[in-house]
Scaffold this motif. Structure first.
Motif, mmCIF file in Angstrom:
data_model
loop_
_atom_site.group_PDB
_atom_site.id
_atom_site.type_symbol
_atom_site.label_atom_id
_atom_site.label_comp_id
_atom_site.label_asym_id
_atom_site.label_seq_id
_atom_site.Cartn_x
_atom_site.Cartn_y
_atom_site.Cartn_z
ATOM 1 N N ASP A 86 41.113 33.791 36.653
ATOM 2 C CA ASP A 86 40.028 32.850 36.331
ATOM 3 C C ASP A 86 39.657 32.036 37.576
ATOM 4 O OD1 ASP A 86 39.810 33.529 33.650
ATOM 5 O OD2 ASP A 86 41.436 32.188 33.074
ATOM 6 N N LYS B 122 32.018 32.114 42.136
ATOM 7 C CA LYS B 122 30.713 31.557 41.733
ATOM 8 C C LYS B 122 30.239 30.497 42.740
ATOM 9 C CE LYS B 122 31.838 30.785 37.410
ATOM 10 N NZ LYS B 122 31.717 30.244 36.089
ATOM 11 N N TRP C 142 33.857 36.739 32.210
ATOM 12 C CA TRP C 142 33.472 36.585 33.624
ATOM 13 C C TRP C 142 32.079 37.170 33.861
ATOM 14 C CZ3 TRP C 142 38.735 38.960 35.562
ATOM 15 C CH2 TRP C 142 39.756 38.026 35.337
ATOM 16 N N ILE D 109 37.338 33.726 39.892
ATOM 17 C CA ILE D 109 35.935 33.770 39.441
ATOM 18 C C ILE D 109 35.259 32.420 39.687
ATOM 19 C CG2 ILE D 109 34.407 34.157 37.432
ATOM 20 C CD1 ILE D 109 35.773 36.727 38.548
ATOM 21 N N LYS E 163 38.525 39.087 28.957
ATOM 22 C CA LYS E 163 38.329 38.304 30.188
ATOM 23 C C LYS E 163 37.144 38.827 30.982
ATOM 24 C CE LYS E 163 42.928 36.930 31.593
ATOM 25 N NZ LYS E 163 43.875 37.064 32.675
ATOM 26 N N TYR E 164 37.097 40.156 31.137
ATOM 27 C CA TYR E 164 36.025 40.753 31.954
ATOM 28 C C TYR E 164 34.662 40.397 31.358
ATOM 29 C CZ TYR E 164 39.745 43.803 33.897
ATOM 30 O OH TYR E 164 40.878 44.291 34.478
ATOM 31 N N GLU F 26 29.495 34.804 32.479
ATOM 32 C CA GLU F 26 29.382 33.575 33.292
ATOM 33 C C GLU F 26 28.595 33.850 34.575
ATOM 34 O OE1 GLU F 26 33.259 32.077 34.241
ATOM 35 O OE2 GLU F 26 33.753 31.732 32.135
#
Ligand SMILES: Cc1ncc(COP(=O)(O)O)c(C=O)c1O
Length: 384
Positions: A363, A370, A271, A366, A267-268, A274
């Motif tokens: 999620d 953003k 992220w 994040i 996951k990290y 992204e």
């Protein structure tokens, strides 16, 4: 800050896990005997302590008698450096470290310099990584200690500690200490064989355990100078009644960190990528300090000619918590030693922001982050 706060400062500290808090409460309520006492309550308490120690030892691939509970990463680093240096002066007085260590290492070796030790600092490249050639050239027969952090706390660079260990052990009798405060529970780190690290520092509050808890672990029994004298607890190396609830809490946090490490790492990384993709759209207004080869849970970047505090405040107004490059130096006005070592362009030195992920980040956080990041960059750098 409220329930909707997005907390992206997990390298400064983490929120303890519910399971960890529960274990701490149970031990405090039911097993509060002194583990050194010989009565039944002391024995019970000591059993819990031994179990916690064994659990940490298993994770690190060492024996329980080589695991010391401490008050955190700072104490573990200080203890390792002073203990290993001062008890090996018969072998030499040369110490090697890097220029981007945490202050708990840098200040310790500075103190040793005042005491007459010969300390040398390995440089890092623009990605924050040491050169193994420089290490090979600098390790000497009279080197007694090499201290190196595994993951840098300000920008996530990973040092090649296993390759470094091989070089150190081939060319000297030096002990190799690794500050694994930012890597434990995020990257595999444990003792291997004669070629790995000799000594590892861990901090509880970086892995969803408690502040004021840590571990200093050894690969094998080493020559050592105790620094806290008294009742002889912790194998005579750290006197003082052992905080059993904290030790149990730390071992629980460590076990969960290691069990969930691979899923969190995926996951990290996602992220991290992204957010980097989004930042790259701002072209040369943004400089990303972290690299794809670095640790996924830390992402540092800088905005041209903007001060870090301004970005932090703008994000905070929108319920997002991030930090400047390191919590330890965030209250200082001077540029951090890590940023200086990376040779950053002057325009980017003041605006370094660090995002760091943890187990509670989602999620959705994040996605929201953003959006907020775009809003803030447009507000502060309107001409984009
Ligand atoms: C790499 C590193 N080492 C050591 C420490 C100190 O750990 P503690 O806060 O547990 O004393 C930190 C804390 O930020 C760190 O990031």
């Amino acid at each position: 800050m409220g329930v909707n706060t997005i907390y992206l400062d997990n390298s400064a500290t983490t929120k303890p896990l519910k399971e960890v808090m529960q274990a701490f409460m149970v031990v405090n309520e039911q097993y509060y005997g002194n583990p050194a006492s010989i009565h039944a309550m002391g024995v019970e308490s000591n059993e819990l302590l031994m179990r916690a120690r064994e659990q940490v030892a298993d994770i690190l691939h060492t024996e329980a008698k080589n695991v010391l509970f401490t008050s955190g990463g700072t104490e573990s680093n200080n203890t390792a450096i002073f203990g290993l240096a001062r008890s090996n002066t018969h072998k030499g007085n040369h110490i090697l470290t890097t220029e981007i260590e945490h202050p708990s290492v840098l200040e310790s070796v500075k103190q040793l310099e005042l005491e007459g030790f010969d300390v040398e600092y390995l440089q890092v490249d623009k990605n924050g990584v040491i050169s193994l050639e420089e290490l090979r050239a600098k390790v000497r027969k009279d080197t007694i200690l090499v201290s190196m952090l595994h993951v840098n706390n300000e920008m996530g660079a990973i040092q090649p500690i296993f390759e470094a260990a091989k070089i150190i052990h081939e060319s000297s009798r030096a002990a190799f200490h690794v500050d694994a405060v930012q890597s434990f529970g995020k990257l595999p780190i444990s003792f291997t064989d004669d070629e790995g690290p000799d000594c590892i520092s861990i901090s509880g509050h970086k892995i969803h355990g408690f502040k004021g808890t840590g571990v200093l672990a050894f690969r094998k029994k080493m020559k050592w100078q105790p620094y806290a004298l008294g009742g002889g607890q912790e194998f005579g190396l750290r006197s003082g009644t052992v905080a059993v609830p904290q030790a149990v809490a730390l071992s629980k946090a460590a076990r969960i960190a290691v069990e969930t490490m691979n899923d969190r790492a995926k996951k990290y990384r996602q992220w991290n990528e992204e957010i980097c993709t989004q930042l790259r759209r701002y072209g040369d207004v943004v400089h990303i300090l972290s690299t794809p080869q670095g640790a996924a849970h830390i992402l540092s970047f800088s905005i041209r000619d903007l001060k870090g505090e301004i970005i932090i405040n703008a994000l905070q107004k929108r319920d997002v918590i991030v930090s400047t490059s390191s919590a330890c130096s965030s209250k200082q006005t001077k540029t951090s030693h890590v940023v200086e070592a990376l040779n950053l362009d002057e325009h980017f030195k003041k605006g370094v922001i660090r995002l760091s992920f943890g187990a509670y980040v989602t999620d959705e956080d994040i996605v929201k982050f953003k959006q907020v990041l775009d809003e803030v960059l447009m507000e502060l750098k309107g001409e984009l």
